[in-house]
Write an enzyme that holds these catalytic residues in place. Structure first.
Site: not given
Ligand SMILES: Nc1ncnc2[nH]cnc12
Ligand SMILES: [Zn+2]
Length: 341
Positions: A279, A197, A200, A19, A17
């Site tokens: 990220d 997703h 979250e 990006h 996971h």
């Protein structure tokens, strides 16, 4: 570095996971911005890094999409992915399944071929040069319409054989998985693996929709499922993997501290939990930092760390032979690691 940190950094691991746009480090962002003559709000990489303070998912996404404007040419996408895969290789990620959301670029006139060919070339070169195995998951943005997502599916059709899966990210609240049920059904019909997703910032009902309505192969995040014990039991029964991103949850104020993170609760509920970075540039933590910091904050045992790492390979979209080889590599590493130095 203590021995536990050495152990975590050295263990062969996955990243499921992440990006690619979120791996854009400030120095590369500034360099690409200059090359593409972008008008940026920041003068230096340091000034940009100081702006990495977020109050929630949307405040992060605003900056993340702003950063995407520096990625224009095929060479830019190549540099982004190649730089990430070098870092991943250095922390002993042996299998990475990375997200990229073309709509951020194509909506500004960037050619889809530049986005995908640059990224895929970097993946090929990293495999050749470093031996790291990587697959690309194309993501749709959930604040856009379902028709936009269906258009994206058509745009990437020529690359179907090179695409590992399709996912969905972006602003979660108010954009439930059910908004995209036709899109995901279309992906399924093409035989494409799917992730989304969910849970979250959104409620447990979004996780339920992702699992039951979309039929995802993995849930990205998924932490809010804990609010629905019946759903947790169902997810444990079907062994659906969750790609949890603890430092991301901390930086986006989903949890007040890592000590308060529900990672162990998810594991203790029998869920198939993996740890990932989301990220890493914006949240200041690649997958190793996520594991190291969770180990410290939650007092995870070596067995729990190994279980999280093994879960990554079980959840990865790889062949049974690759999985068996990777798990054997993990077991060998664990049995040979010298704790006394
Ligand atoms: N944490 C996150 N949630 C949703 N979409 C994202 N895109 C990049 N990071 C994301
Ligand atoms: Zn994400």
């Amino acid at each position: 570095m203590d021995r536990m940190e050495d152990f975590i950094r050295g263990i062969p691991k996955t990243e499921l996971h992440m990006h690619l746009e979120g791996s854009l480090e400030p120095e590369l962002l500034m360099r690409l911005g200059e090359r593409n003559k972008c008008q940026l709000r920041w003068k230096t990489a340091e000034e940009l890094r100081n702006a990495y303070e977020f109050s929630d998912l949307q405040s992060f996404l605003d900056l993340y999409y702003e950063g995407c404007q520096v990625l224009v040419e095929e060479a830019d996408f190549y540099e982004l992915a190649r730089a990430y895969l070098r870092k991943a290789h250095a922390e002993n990620v042996v299998r990475a399944e990375v997200f990229l959301g073309p709509q951020s670029f194509t909506s500004k006139g960037v050619d889809i071929a530049s986005v995908l060919n640059g990224t895929l070339k970097a993946i090929d070169d990293a495999e050749q040069e470093d031996g790291i195995s990587c697959g690309l998951i194309v993501t749709a943005q959930r604040h856009r319409t379902e028709q936009d997502a269906l258009d994206l599916l058509e745009q990437v059709r020529p690359w179907f054989s090179r695409i590992l899966g399709i996912g969905m990210g972006g602003a979660e609240k108010g954009n439930p998985p059910s908004k995209f049920r036709h899109f995901f059904r279309a992906c399924r019909r093409e035989g494409i693996r799917i992730t989304a997703h969910a849970g979250e910032e959104g409620p447990a009902s979004y996780v339920r929709e992702a699992v039951e309505l979309l039929g995802v192969d993995r849930v990205d995040h998924g932490v809010s499922c804990l609010d629905d014990p019946a759903l947790v039991r169902e997810m444990a029964d079907i062994k659906i993997p969750l790609t949890v991103c603890p430092i991301s949850n901390l930086r986006l104020k989903g949890v007040p501290s890592l000590e308060a993170h529900p990672l162990k609760k998810l594991m203790d509920a029998g869920l198939h939990v993996t740890v990932n970075s989301d990220d890493p540039s914006y949240f200041r933590g690649y997958v190793s930092e996520n594991l190291v910091e969770c180990q410290r904050a939650l007092g995870l045992t070596v067995e729990e760390i190994v279980s999280l790492v093994r879960n990554g390979f079980t959840a990865a979209f790889i062949s049974p032979a690759e999985r068996a080889a990777a798990l054997a590599r993990v077991d060998k590493y664990v049995s040979e690691f010298n704790w006394s130095h």
